[in-house]
Structure formats: structure tokens, C-alpha cells
Design a protein around this motif. Structure first.
Motif, mmCIF file in Angstrom:
data_model
loop_
_atom_site.group_PDB
_atom_site.id
_atom_site.type_symbol
_atom_site.label_atom_id
_atom_site.label_comp_id
_atom_site.label_asym_id
_atom_site.label_seq_id
_atom_site.Cartn_x
_atom_site.Cartn_y
_atom_site.Cartn_z
ATOM 1 N N LEU A 1 14.271 -17.442 30.680
ATOM 2 C CA LEU A 1 12.874 -17.364 31.077
ATOM 3 C C LEU A 1 12.721 -17.833 32.513
ATOM 4 C CD1 LEU A 1 11.210 -19.156 28.016
ATOM 5 C CD2 LEU A 1 11.365 -16.711 28.402
ATOM 6 N N SER A 2 11.796 -17.227 33.212
ATOM 7 C CA SER A 2 11.438 -17.739 34.531
ATOM 8 C C SER A 2 10.530 -18.946 34.312
ATOM 9 C CB SER A 2 10.705 -16.668 35.334
ATOM 10 O OG SER A 2 9.414 -16.443 34.775
ATOM 11 N N ALA A 3 10.291 -19.710 35.351
ATOM 12 C CA ALA A 3 9.396 -20.862 35.239
ATOM 13 C C ALA A 3 7.995 -20.412 34.824
ATOM 14 C CB ALA A 3 9.354 -21.627 36.551
ATOM 15 N N ASP A 4 7.530 -19.284 35.356
ATOM 16 C CA ASP A 4 6.205 -18.778 34.996
ATOM 17 C C ASP A 4 6.148 -18.341 33.536
ATOM 18 O OD1 ASP A 4 5.088 -19.219 37.507
ATOM 19 O OD2 ASP A 4 5.636 -17.230 38.238
ATOM 20 N N GLU A 5 7.212 -17.703 33.053
ATOM 21 C CA GLU A 5 7.261 -17.294 31.647
ATOM 22 C C GLU A 5 7.276 -18.514 30.734
ATOM 23 O OE1 GLU A 5 9.695 -13.075 31.810
ATOM 24 O OE2 GLU A 5 10.827 -14.945 32.030
ATOM 25 N N ALA A 6 8.024 -19.537 31.120
ATOM 26 C CA ALA A 6 8.068 -20.762 30.322
ATOM 27 C C ALA A 6 6.694 -21.419 30.279
ATOM 28 C CB ALA A 6 9.105 -21.729 30.890
ATOM 29 N N LYS A 7 6.016 -21.456 31.416
ATOM 30 C CA LYS A 7 4.673 -22.037 31.475
ATOM 31 C C LYS A 7 3.722 -21.283 30.550
ATOM 32 C CE LYS A 7 0.938 -23.091 34.665
ATOM 33 N NZ LYS A 7 0.445 -22.972 36.033
ATOM 34 N N ASP A 8 3.755 -19.960 30.602
ATOM 35 C CA ASP A 8 2.903 -19.149 29.723
ATOM 36 C C ASP A 8 3.233 -19.394 28.256
ATOM 37 O OD1 ASP A 8 1.576 -18.037 31.878
ATOM 38 O OD2 ASP A 8 2.761 -16.186 31.876
ATOM 39 N N LEU A 9 4.508 -19.473 27.934
ATOM 40 C CA LEU A 9 4.940 -19.713 26.558
ATOM 41 C C LEU A 9 4.393 -21.035 26.040
ATOM 42 C CD1 LEU A 9 6.799 -18.761 24.188
ATOM 43 C CD2 LEU A 9 8.598 -20.110 25.267
ATOM 44 N N ILE A 10 4.503 -22.066 26.849
ATOM 45 C CA ILE A 10 4.024 -23.391 26.454
ATOM 46 C C ILE A 10 2.508 -23.395 26.330
ATOM 47 C CG2 ILE A 10 3.817 -25.782 27.238
ATOM 48 C CD1 ILE A 10 6.675 -25.365 28.469
ATOM 49 N N ASN A 11 1.815 -22.807 27.293
ATOM 50 C CA ASN A 11 0.350 -22.797 27.274
ATOM 51 C C ASN A 11 -0.231 -21.969 26.139
ATOM 52 O OD1 ASN A 11 0.206 -24.448 29.517
ATOM 53 N ND2 ASN A 11 0.001 -22.765 30.951
ATOM 54 N N ASN A 12 0.474 -20.915 25.723
ATOM 55 C CA ASN A 12 -0.048 -20.011 24.701
ATOM 56 C C ASN A 12 0.439 -20.313 23.289
ATOM 57 O OD1 ASN A 12 -1.528 -18.476 26.589
ATOM 58 N ND2 ASN A 12 0.303 -17.344 27.146
ATOM 59 N N ASN A 13 1.233 -21.366 23.129
ATOM 60 C CA ASN A 13 1.778 -21.723 21.817
ATOM 61 C C ASN A 13 1.641 -23.224 21.582
ATOM 62 O OD1 ASN A 13 3.223 -19.160 20.755
ATOM 63 N ND2 ASN A 13 3.788 -19.294 22.908
ATOM 64 N N PRO A 14 0.432 -23.657 21.184
ATOM 65 C CA PRO A 14 0.213 -25.095 21.011
ATOM 66 C C PRO A 14 1.112 -25.719 19.937
ATOM 67 C CG PRO A 14 -1.632 -23.839 20.150
ATOM 68 C CD PRO A 14 -0.734 -22.864 20.853
#
Length: 88
Positions: A31-44
């Protein structure tokens, strides 16, 4: 750029931690850093485990992450929330 590198390194450590935790059927993808950020933000329900040392964690970490240094993970694995399964 250094921040992105740190975040990417943390994601790699998280993947390693999941594997160490006995999830034999875990698959992963880079994952890119942006993809990881989205994953974390969208999966509480996602549990982020930071396996760096305290001083590294203190220099910056993902909000809500659980710090368990890699060398202590074996003895502290029970501290993880078993109701929050790793993303598969």
C-alpha cells in the motif's frame, strides 16, 4: 517525504505483526501511504499495531494505534482486541 517513508515502514511492520500473531491465512498487498491512510480512516474496526520502540512511537505515530514493541509482542499478544480481526 520522510513522513511518507515512516508511514510506509509502519504499514510493513503491521503486516509482519499480523503474520506473527498466528494468522496463517493472511494475505497482503503493498500500500502507498495514502492508501494506508484511507484504509485506516474508512475501517474503524481495524486495529493498528505499532511494533516500533517507545522513542520511535513518541516521535510520531498513527492516532489510535497500539504500541507493542516487536521484541515484546509475544508476551503481550493478549492485549490486542480479539473482537477486531485483522483485515484480510
Amino acid at each position: 517525504m520522510r513522513s511518507r517513508t515512516r508511514k510506509l515502514f509502519l504499514i510493513i511492520l503491521i503486516i509482519i505483526t499480523i503474520a506473527i500473531a498466528g494468522c496463517a491465512s493472511v494475505s497482503y498487498q503493498n500500500l502507498s501511504a495514502d492508501e494506508a491512510k484511507d484504509l485506516i480512516n474508512n475501517n474503524p474496526q481495524l486495529q493498528v499495531i505499532d511494533v516500533r520502540e517507545q522513542w520511535e512511537y513518541d516521535s510520531g505515530h498513527i492516532s489510535g494505534s497500539v504500541l507493542i514493541p516487536l521484541g515484546k509482542l509475544d508476551g503481550r499478544i493478549d492485549e490486542l482486541d480479539s473482537e477486531k480481526p485483522p483485515r484480510q
